[in-house]
Design a protein around this motif. Structure first.
Motif, PDB file in Angstrom:
ATOM      1  N   ILE A 193      11.210   8.030   3.894  1.00  0.00           N
ATOM      2  CA  ILE A 193      10.421   6.831   4.449  1.00  0.00           C
ATOM      3  C   ILE A 193      11.737   5.776   4.772  1.00  0.00           C
ATOM      4  O   ILE A 193      12.449   5.583   3.977  1.00  0.00           O
ATOM      5  CB  ILE A 193       9.842   6.287   3.325  1.00  0.00           C
ATOM      6  CG1 ILE A 193       8.662   7.236   2.962  1.00  0.00           C
ATOM      7  CG2 ILE A 193       9.148   4.825   3.886  1.00  0.00           C
ATOM      8  CD1 ILE A 193       7.652   6.760   1.727  1.00  0.00           C
ATOM      9  N   GLU A 194      11.799   5.534   6.231  1.00  0.00           N
ATOM     10  CA  GLU A 194      12.957   4.568   6.472  1.00  0.00           C
ATOM     11  C   GLU A 194      12.471   3.239   6.517  1.00  0.00           C
ATOM     12  O   GLU A 194      11.261   2.861   6.858  1.00  0.00           O
ATOM     13  CB  GLU A 194      13.455   4.913   8.127  1.00  0.00           C
ATOM     14  CG  GLU A 194      13.842   6.441   7.903  1.00  0.00           C
ATOM     15  CD  GLU A 194      14.392   6.541   9.563  1.00  0.00           C
ATOM     16  OE1 GLU A 194      14.154   5.769  10.394  1.00  0.00           O
ATOM     17  OE2 GLU A 194      14.982   7.725   9.800  1.00  0.00           O
ATOM     18  N   ASN A 195      13.351   2.400   6.138  1.00  0.00           N
ATOM     19  CA  ASN A 195      13.393   1.019   5.938  1.00  0.00           C
ATOM     20  C   ASN A 195      11.784   0.476   5.246  1.00  0.00           C
ATOM     21  O   ASN A 195      11.201  -0.117   6.085  1.00  0.00           O
ATOM     22  CB  ASN A 195      13.475   0.412   7.355  1.00  0.00           C
ATOM     23  CG  ASN A 195      13.793  -1.082   7.365  1.00  0.00           C
ATOM     24  OD1 ASN A 195      14.152  -1.503   6.373  1.00  0.00           O
ATOM     25  ND2 ASN A 195      13.476  -1.572   8.824  1.00  0.00           N
ATOM     26  N   PRO A 196      11.825   0.412   4.038  1.00  0.00           N
ATOM     27  CA  PRO A 196      10.376   0.116   3.434  1.00  0.00           C
ATOM     28  C   PRO A 196      10.107  -1.316   3.753  1.00  0.00           C
ATOM     29  O   PRO A 196       8.888  -1.509   3.723  1.00  0.00           O
ATOM     30  CB  PRO A 196      10.521   0.571   1.914  1.00  0.00           C
ATOM     31  CG  PRO A 196      11.648   1.432   1.873  1.00  0.00           C
ATOM     32  CD  PRO A 196      12.753   1.223   3.184  1.00  0.00           C
ATOM     33  N   LYS A 197      11.035  -2.345   3.665  1.00  0.00           N
ATOM     34  CA  LYS A 197      10.698  -3.521   4.120  1.00  0.00           C
ATOM     35  C   LYS A 197       9.963  -4.300   2.950  1.00  0.00           C
ATOM     36  O   LYS A 197       9.021  -5.321   3.312  1.00  0.00           O
ATOM     37  CB  LYS A 197       9.954  -3.770   5.691  1.00  0.00           C
ATOM     38  CG  LYS A 197      11.060  -3.351   6.696  1.00  0.00           C
ATOM     39  CD  LYS A 197      10.162  -3.553   7.877  1.00  0.00           C
ATOM     40  CE  LYS A 197      11.043  -3.120   9.099  1.00  0.00           C
ATOM     41  NZ  LYS A 197      10.343  -3.278  10.364  1.00  0.00           N
ATOM     42  N   GLY A 198       9.978  -4.077   1.911  1.00  0.00           N
ATOM     43  CA  GLY A 198       9.162  -4.701   0.757  1.00  0.00           C
ATOM     44  C   GLY A 198       7.691  -4.333   0.648  1.00  0.00           C
ATOM     45  O   GLY A 198       6.993  -5.061  -0.067  1.00  0.00           O
ATOM     46  N   GLN A 199       7.369  -3.401   1.342  1.00  0.00           N
ATOM     47  CA  GLN A 199       5.935  -2.956   1.298  1.00  0.00           C
ATOM     48  C   GLN A 199       5.702  -2.158  -0.046  1.00  0.00           C
ATOM     49  O   GLN A 199       6.481  -1.415  -0.542  1.00  0.00           O
ATOM     50  CB  GLN A 199       5.592  -1.978   2.524  1.00  0.00           C
ATOM     51  CG  GLN A 199       5.694  -2.947   3.880  1.00  0.00           C
ATOM     52  CD  GLN A 199       5.667  -2.081   5.208  1.00  0.00           C
ATOM     53  OE1 GLN A 199       6.513  -1.031   5.037  1.00  0.00           O
ATOM     54  NE2 GLN A 199       5.069  -2.236   6.211  1.00  0.00           N
ATOM     55  N   GLU A 200       4.375  -2.070  -0.408  1.00  0.00           N
ATOM     56  CA  GLU A 200       3.921  -1.136  -1.212  1.00  0.00           C
ATOM     57  C   GLU A 200       3.239   0.027  -0.977  1.00  0.00           C
ATOM     58  O   GLU A 200       2.795   0.099   0.246  1.00  0.00           O
ATOM     59  CB  GLU A 200       2.945  -1.890  -2.358  1.00  0.00           C
ATOM     60  CG  GLU A 200       3.304  -3.226  -2.753  1.00  0.00           C
ATOM     61  CD  GLU A 200       4.356  -2.961  -3.736  1.00  0.00           C
ATOM     62  OE1 GLU A 200       4.470  -1.883  -4.545  1.00  0.00           O
ATOM     63  OE2 GLU A 200       4.960  -3.860  -4.197  1.00  0.00           O
ATOM     64  N   TYR A 201       3.824   0.965  -1.336  1.00  0.00           N
ATOM     65  CA  TYR A 201       3.324   2.579  -1.071  1.00  0.00           C
ATOM     66  C   TYR A 201       2.460   3.275  -2.132  1.00  0.00           C
ATOM     67  O   TYR A 201       2.957   3.084  -3.207  1.00  0.00           O
ATOM     68  CB  TYR A 201       4.691   3.235  -0.458  1.00  0.00           C
ATOM     69  CG  TYR A 201       5.295   3.021   0.736  1.00  0.00           C
ATOM     70  CD1 TYR A 201       5.165   3.786   1.832  1.00  0.00           C
ATOM     71  CD2 TYR A 201       6.130   1.785   0.935  1.00  0.00           C
ATOM     72  CE1 TYR A 201       5.724   3.506   3.227  1.00  0.00           C
ATOM     73  CE2 TYR A 201       6.881   1.652   1.940  1.00  0.00           C
ATOM     74  CZ  TYR A 201       6.542   2.113   3.069  1.00  0.00           C
ATOM     75  OH  TYR A 201       7.278   2.111   4.413  1.00  0.00           O
ATOM     76  N   PHE A 202       1.556   3.963  -1.619  1.00  0.00           N
ATOM     77  CA  PHE A 202       0.670   4.794  -2.324  1.00  0.00           C
ATOM     78  C   PHE A 202       0.486   6.117  -1.622  1.00  0.00           C
ATOM     79  O   PHE A 202       0.623   6.136  -0.262  1.00  0.00           O
ATOM     80  CB  PHE A 202      -0.826   4.102  -2.882  1.00  0.00           C
ATOM     81  CG  PHE A 202      -0.901   2.850  -3.464  1.00  0.00           C
ATOM     82  CD1 PHE A 202      -1.089   2.808  -4.825  1.00  0.00           C
ATOM     83  CD2 PHE A 202      -0.264   1.764  -2.570  1.00  0.00           C
ATOM     84  CE1 PHE A 202      -1.023   1.780  -5.272  1.00  0.00           C
ATOM     85  CE2 PHE A 202      -0.427   0.584  -3.444  1.00  0.00           C
ATOM     86  CZ  PHE A 202      -0.542   0.523  -4.771  1.00  0.00           C
ATOM     87  N   ALA A 203       0.638   7.262  -2.018  1.00  0.00           N
ATOM     88  CA  ALA A 203       0.415   8.583  -1.800  1.00  0.00           C
ATOM     89  C   ALA A 203      -0.650   9.381  -2.081  1.00  0.00           C
ATOM     90  O   ALA A 203      -1.060   9.209  -3.302  1.00  0.00           O
ATOM     91  CB  ALA A 203       1.761   9.386  -1.889  1.00  0.00           C
ATOM     92  N   PHE A 204      -1.439  10.047  -1.319  1.00  0.00           N
ATOM     93  CA  PHE A 204      -2.320  11.061  -1.700  1.00  0.00           C
ATOM     94  C   PHE A 204      -2.368  12.312  -0.753  1.00  0.00           C
ATOM     95  O   PHE A 204      -1.770  12.445   0.279  1.00  0.00           O
ATOM     96  CB  PHE A 204      -3.698  10.636  -1.874  1.00  0.00           C
ATOM     97  CG  PHE A 204      -4.321  10.220  -0.511  1.00  0.00           C
ATOM     98  CD1 PHE A 204      -5.472  10.930   0.054  1.00  0.00           C
ATOM     99  CD2 PHE A 204      -3.999   8.920  -0.028  1.00  0.00           C
ATOM    100  CE1 PHE A 204      -5.792  10.403   1.020  1.00  0.00           C
ATOM    101  CE2 PHE A 204      -4.578   8.598   1.378  1.00  0.00           C
ATOM    102  CZ  PHE A 204      -5.552   9.269   1.906  1.00  0.00           C
ATOM    103  N   TRP A 205      -2.935  13.374  -1.043  1.00  0.00           N
ATOM    104  CA  TRP A 205      -3.096  14.753  -0.212  1.00  0.00           C
ATOM    105  C   TRP A 205      -4.510  14.801   0.128  1.00  0.00           C
ATOM    106  O   TRP A 205      -5.420  14.574  -0.318  1.00  0.00           O
ATOM    107  CB  TRP A 205      -2.710  15.943  -1.192  1.00  0.00           C
ATOM    108  CG  TRP A 205      -1.278  15.931  -1.810  1.00  0.00           C
ATOM    109  CD1 TRP A 205      -1.006  15.447  -2.924  1.00  0.00           C
ATOM    110  CD2 TRP A 205      -0.129  16.012  -1.140  1.00  0.00           C
ATOM    111  NE1 TRP A 205       0.376  15.420  -3.215  1.00  0.00           N
ATOM    112  CE2 TRP A 205       0.968  15.701  -2.021  1.00  0.00           C
ATOM    113  CE3 TRP A 205       0.393  16.714  -0.004  1.00  0.00           C
ATOM    114  CZ2 TRP A 205       2.396  16.278  -1.578  1.00  0.00           C
ATOM    115  CZ3 TRP A 205       1.730  17.220   0.454  1.00  0.00           C
ATOM    116  CH2 TRP A 205       2.663  16.798  -0.531  1.00  0.00           C
ATOM    117  N   GLU A 206      -4.425  15.478   1.447  1.00  0.00           N
ATOM    118  CA  GLU A 206      -5.600  15.696   2.037  1.00  0.00           C
ATOM    119  C   GLU A 206      -5.763  17.229   2.655  1.00  0.00           C
ATOM    120  O   GLU A 206      -4.824  17.614   3.162  1.00  0.00           O
ATOM    121  CB  GLU A 206      -5.868  14.706   3.128  1.00  0.00           C
ATOM    122  CG  GLU A 206      -6.193  13.264   2.970  1.00  0.00           C
ATOM    123  CD  GLU A 206      -6.675  12.340   4.153  1.00  0.00           C
ATOM    124  OE1 GLU A 206      -7.686  12.193   4.305  1.00  0.00           O
ATOM    125  OE2 GLU A 206      -5.751  12.023   4.883  1.00  0.00           O
TER     126      GLU A 206
END
Length: 210
Positions: free
Chosen positions: A169-182
């Motif tokens: 993940i390049e340059n997150p910029k203060g964002q919030e990340y969540f992940a899930f599988w599909e």
């Protein structure tokens, strides 16, 4: 004042309410009154509910309808209601408890434990994949939910598969990340990725193990 039409009672007598439904006589107790509806605890509870409802309303089309409604239908509930009751604890404090926020409910797939490493350009996620369970397949695809500082949410299909075992993940910029599988009509529960950590390498604390 109680009434007696054809010897059937409707109205209130003391703390009991009499009424007729489908021709049958029914009764129920009056609901207990809240002793102090303006207490600090009650005010905090209402504020907590309001913040959760406001957040949920912004996610109806993108998350609640496609991911929560199918799960809630099994319990004869609405996805909106299930989202509220599940996520109210995350809004209990003055600051949103992101590790308690469940944006996607589990639907047949297993979540992984991610190792989060900082790089010069951003973040690298790695995970260990095992074929020991039917709830995990090599072709499952990782999807990111990204919440920007202004509150807007983006769903990003990464095309990263479990078998690849890494994602940058390049340059997150203060964002919030969540992940899930599909995988087709199946998906895992989401989990928060604390990528703002100051550590060079950190283990994800809130992981759904199935």
């Amino acid at each position: 004042m109680a009434k007696l039409p054809n010897l059937q009672i409707s109205g209130r007598m003391g703390n009991v309410i009499f009424y007729v439904r489908n021709g049958k006589q029914c009764m129920r107790a009056m609901p207990q009154q809240v002793k102090n509806p303006k207490s600090k605890k009650q005010s905090k509870r209402r504020s907590q509910f309001g913040e959760t409802a406001k957040f949920a309303s912004s996610l109806l089309k993108v998350l609640i309808h496609p991911y929560w409604n199918p799960i809630a239908k099994k319990e004869n509930r609405s996805g909106y209601n299930l989202f509220l009751t599940t996520n109210m604890p995350a809004f209990a404090a003055d600051v949103l408890q992101k590790e308690q926020l469940l944006l996607i409910p589990e639907n047949g797939l297993k979540q992984e434990q991610f190792i989060i490493s900082q790089t010069e350009r951003g973040i690298q996620l790695t995970w260990h994949f095992s074929k020991a369970t039917k709830k995990a397949d090599a072709e499952d695809e990782l999807t990111l939910l990204i919440i920007s500082p202004n509150g807007t949410l983006e769903i990003r299909k990464t095309q990263a598969k479990r078998s690849k075992q890494e994602l940058k993940i390049e340059n997150p910029k203060g964002q919030e990340y969540f992940a899930f599988w599909e995988r087709g009509p199946l998906w895992s529960a989401s989990c928060w990725l604390p990528i703002q950590s100051d550590n060079k390498e950190s283990f994800l604390g809130h992981v759904v193990e199935l």
